[in-house]
Design a protein around this motif. Sequence first.
Motif, PDB file in Angstrom:
ATOM      1  N   ALA A 135       0.851  -1.197   0.000  1.00 53.05           N
ATOM      2  CA  ALA A 135       0.000   0.000   0.000  1.00 53.05           C
ATOM      3  C   ALA A 135       0.882   1.240   0.000  1.00 53.05           C
ATOM      4  O   ALA A 135       1.846   1.338   0.748  1.00 53.05           O
ATOM      5  CB  ALA A 135      -0.906  -0.002   1.215  1.00 53.05           C
ATOM      6  N   GLY A 136       0.529   2.177  -0.837  1.00 50.73           N
ATOM      7  CA  GLY A 136       1.365   3.374  -0.949  1.00 50.73           C
ATOM      8  C   GLY A 136       0.568   4.647  -0.850  1.00 50.73           C
ATOM      9  O   GLY A 136      -0.429   4.747  -0.130  1.00 50.73           O
ATOM     10  N   ALA A 137       0.995   5.625  -1.644  1.00 50.15           N
ATOM     11  CA  ALA A 137       0.405   6.964  -1.599  1.00 50.15           C
ATOM     12  C   ALA A 137      -1.052   6.953  -2.049  1.00 50.15           C
ATOM     13  O   ALA A 137      -1.870   7.729  -1.532  1.00 50.15           O
ATOM     14  CB  ALA A 137       1.215   7.918  -2.465  1.00 50.15           C
ATOM     15  N   ALA A 138      -1.392   6.090  -2.998  1.00 52.98           N
ATOM     16  CA  ALA A 138      -2.776   6.033  -3.473  1.00 52.98           C
ATOM     17  C   ALA A 138      -3.727   5.641  -2.334  1.00 52.98           C
ATOM     18  O   ALA A 138      -4.832   6.175  -2.233  1.00 52.98           O
ATOM     19  CB  ALA A 138      -2.905   5.059  -4.636  1.00 52.98           C
ATOM     20  N   CYS A 190      -3.237   6.254   0.810  1.00 55.64           N
ATOM     21  CA  CYS A 190      -3.307   7.414   1.707  1.00 55.64           C
ATOM     22  C   CYS A 190      -4.303   8.452   1.181  1.00 55.64           C
ATOM     23  O   CYS A 190      -5.155   8.938   1.921  1.00 55.64           O
ATOM     24  CB  CYS A 190      -1.922   8.028   1.870  1.00 55.64           C
ATOM     25  SG  CYS A 190      -1.880   9.413   3.002  1.00 55.64           S
ATOM     26  N   VAL A 191      -4.206   8.763  -0.089  1.00 52.94           N
ATOM     27  CA  VAL A 191      -5.135   9.724  -0.704  1.00 52.94           C
ATOM     28  C   VAL A 191      -6.558   9.174  -0.667  1.00 52.94           C
ATOM     29  O   VAL A 191      -7.509   9.894  -0.336  1.00 52.94           O
ATOM     30  CB  VAL A 191      -4.701  10.046  -2.152  1.00 52.94           C
ATOM     31  CG1 VAL A 191      -5.766  10.856  -2.869  1.00 52.94           C
ATOM     32  CG2 VAL A 191      -3.373  10.771  -2.165  1.00 52.94           C
ATOM     33  N   GLY A 192      -6.712   7.891  -0.988  1.00 50.60           N
ATOM     34  CA  GLY A 192      -8.025   7.263  -0.944  1.00 50.60           C
ATOM     35  C   GLY A 192      -8.630   7.285   0.448  1.00 50.60           C
ATOM     36  O   GLY A 192      -9.830   7.492   0.614  1.00 50.60           O
ATOM     37  N   ASN A 193      -7.791   7.077   1.470  1.00 51.57           N
ATOM     38  CA  ASN A 193      -8.288   7.113   2.846  1.00 51.57           C
ATOM     39  C   ASN A 193      -8.789   8.499   3.233  1.00 51.57           C
ATOM     40  O   ASN A 193      -9.771   8.627   3.957  1.00 51.57           O
ATOM     41  CB  ASN A 193      -7.200   6.652   3.815  1.00 51.57           C
ATOM     42  CG  ASN A 193      -7.132   5.146   3.915  1.00 51.57           C
ATOM     43  OD1 ASN A 193      -8.130   4.452   3.767  1.00 51.57           O
ATOM     44  ND2 ASN A 193      -5.944   4.637   4.160  1.00 51.57           N
ATOM     45  N   VAL A 194      -8.133   9.539   2.743  1.00 52.40           N
ATOM     46  CA  VAL A 194      -8.589  10.899   3.033  1.00 52.40           C
ATOM     47  C   VAL A 194      -9.960  11.138   2.391  1.00 52.40           C
ATOM     48  O   VAL A 194     -10.869  11.676   3.025  1.00 52.40           O
ATOM     49  CB  VAL A 194      -7.561  11.948   2.552  1.00 52.40           C
ATOM     50  CG1 VAL A 194      -8.130  13.352   2.636  1.00 52.40           C
ATOM     51  CG2 VAL A 194      -6.277  11.835   3.358  1.00 52.40           C
ATOM     52  N   ILE A 195     -10.114  10.698   1.142  1.00 45.85           N
ATOM     53  CA  ILE A 195     -11.409  10.832   0.461  1.00 45.85           C
ATOM     54  C   ILE A 195     -12.478  10.024   1.185  1.00 45.85           C
ATOM     55  O   ILE A 195     -13.594  10.498   1.422  1.00 45.85           O
ATOM     56  CB  ILE A 195     -11.284  10.404  -1.018  1.00 45.85           C
ATOM     57  CG1 ILE A 195     -10.356  11.376  -1.757  1.00 45.85           C
ATOM     58  CG2 ILE A 195     -12.653  10.337  -1.691  1.00 45.85           C
ATOM     59  CD1 ILE A 195      -9.929  10.904  -3.130  1.00 45.85           C
ATOM     60  N   TRP A 196     -12.133   8.775   1.574  1.00 46.39           N
ATOM     61  CA  TRP A 196     -13.068   7.911   2.306  1.00 46.39           C
ATOM     62  C   TRP A 196     -13.474   8.575   3.622  1.00 46.39           C
ATOM     63  O   TRP A 196     -14.643   8.572   3.988  1.00 46.39           O
ATOM     64  CB  TRP A 196     -12.437   6.551   2.564  1.00 46.39           C
ATOM     65  CG  TRP A 196     -13.253   5.676   3.448  1.00 46.39           C
ATOM     66  CD1 TRP A 196     -13.142   5.542   4.800  1.00 46.39           C
ATOM     67  CD2 TRP A 196     -14.335   4.830   3.058  1.00 46.39           C
ATOM     68  NE1 TRP A 196     -14.074   4.657   5.281  1.00 46.39           N
ATOM     69  CE2 TRP A 196     -14.820   4.207   4.228  1.00 46.39           C
ATOM     70  CE3 TRP A 196     -14.937   4.538   1.842  1.00 46.39           C
ATOM     71  CZ2 TRP A 196     -15.869   3.312   4.195  1.00 46.39           C
ATOM     72  CZ3 TRP A 196     -15.985   3.635   1.826  1.00 46.39           C
ATOM     73  CH2 TRP A 196     -16.447   3.026   2.994  1.00 46.39           C
ATOM     74  N   LEU A 197     -12.506   9.116   4.342  1.00 46.89           N
ATOM     75  CA  LEU A 197     -12.767   9.756   5.625  1.00 46.89           C
ATOM     76  C   LEU A 197     -13.780  10.883   5.485  1.00 46.89           C
ATOM     77  O   LEU A 197     -14.716  10.994   6.279  1.00 46.89           O
ATOM     78  CB  LEU A 197     -11.457  10.297   6.212  1.00 46.89           C
ATOM     79  CG  LEU A 197     -11.545  11.064   7.519  1.00 46.89           C
ATOM     80  CD1 LEU A 197     -11.963  10.136   8.641  1.00 46.89           C
ATOM     81  CD2 LEU A 197     -10.207  11.699   7.837  1.00 46.89           C
ATOM     82  N   ILE A 198     -13.644  11.672   4.447  1.00 45.87           N
ATOM     83  CA  ILE A 198     -14.527  12.823   4.238  1.00 45.87           C
ATOM     84  C   ILE A 198     -15.952  12.384   3.890  1.00 45.87           C
ATOM     85  O   ILE A 198     -16.926  12.922   4.419  1.00 45.87           O
ATOM     86  CB  ILE A 198     -13.968  13.746   3.133  1.00 45.87           C
ATOM     87  CG1 ILE A 198     -12.672  14.396   3.620  1.00 45.87           C
ATOM     88  CG2 ILE A 198     -14.983  14.801   2.722  1.00 45.87           C
ATOM     89  CD1 ILE A 198     -11.895  15.106   2.541  1.00 45.87           C
ATOM     90  N   PRO A 212      -9.818   2.540   5.710  1.00 45.31           N
ATOM     91  CA  PRO A 212      -9.806   1.108   5.374  1.00 45.31           C
ATOM     92  C   PRO A 212      -8.829   0.704   4.269  1.00 45.31           C
ATOM     93  O   PRO A 212      -8.462  -0.459   4.170  1.00 45.31           O
ATOM     94  CB  PRO A 212     -11.242   0.859   4.914  1.00 45.31           C
ATOM     95  CG  PRO A 212     -11.641   2.156   4.299  1.00 45.31           C
ATOM     96  CD  PRO A 212     -10.974   3.211   5.144  1.00 45.31           C
ATOM     97  N   LEU A 213      -8.426   1.643   3.441  1.00 39.56           N
ATOM     98  CA  LEU A 213      -7.583   1.276   2.311  1.00 39.56           C
ATOM     99  C   LEU A 213      -6.155   1.021   2.780  1.00 39.56           C
ATOM    100  O   LEU A 213      -5.653   1.681   3.682  1.00 39.56           O
ATOM    101  CB  LEU A 213      -7.608   2.371   1.250  1.00 39.56           C
ATOM    102  CG  LEU A 213      -8.996   2.686   0.689  1.00 39.56           C
ATOM    103  CD1 LEU A 213      -8.927   3.872  -0.249  1.00 39.56           C
ATOM    104  CD2 LEU A 213      -9.581   1.481  -0.012  1.00 39.56           C
TER     105      LEU A 213
END
Length: 133
Positions: free
Chosen positions: A65-68, A70-78, A118-119
């Motif tokens: 798991a990498g930067a994608a 992390c970015v996906g988790n921020v979107i999911w969180l919102i 979750p990602l």
Amino acid sequence: MKVIEFVLNVIWLIFCGIWMAIAYTVAGIICCVLIVTIPFGVASFRIAGFILWPFGRTTVEKPGAGAASCVGNVIWLIFAGWWLAIAHLVTSIPLFLSIIGIPFGWANLKMIPISLMPLGREVVATDKAWGAR
């Protein structure tokens, strides 16, 4: 040990597992309908299975798991993570009100981090979690 895990999972399923799994499934369906967010839907379905039958399993970080993620988790969180975390918090309150439900309330609170991000995580058997690190 497997008998205890089975009994704990059945009690969990009756008191809060089914409701939380339905919440994750609804979030997954919404994500899959929107097509662009299908990866979020897949993650939501994976967590729904974990939430449905959690004892004897845990989550670990995926090695690749990498930067994608992390970015996906921020979107999911919102968009979804915060209300699923609130659902865990709300369902833990009645569990804490009974003596028998206290361990399940704590288990519910321990699931808040995976509901928020979750990602980049995968569900594994508890006995295999130590080898996955």
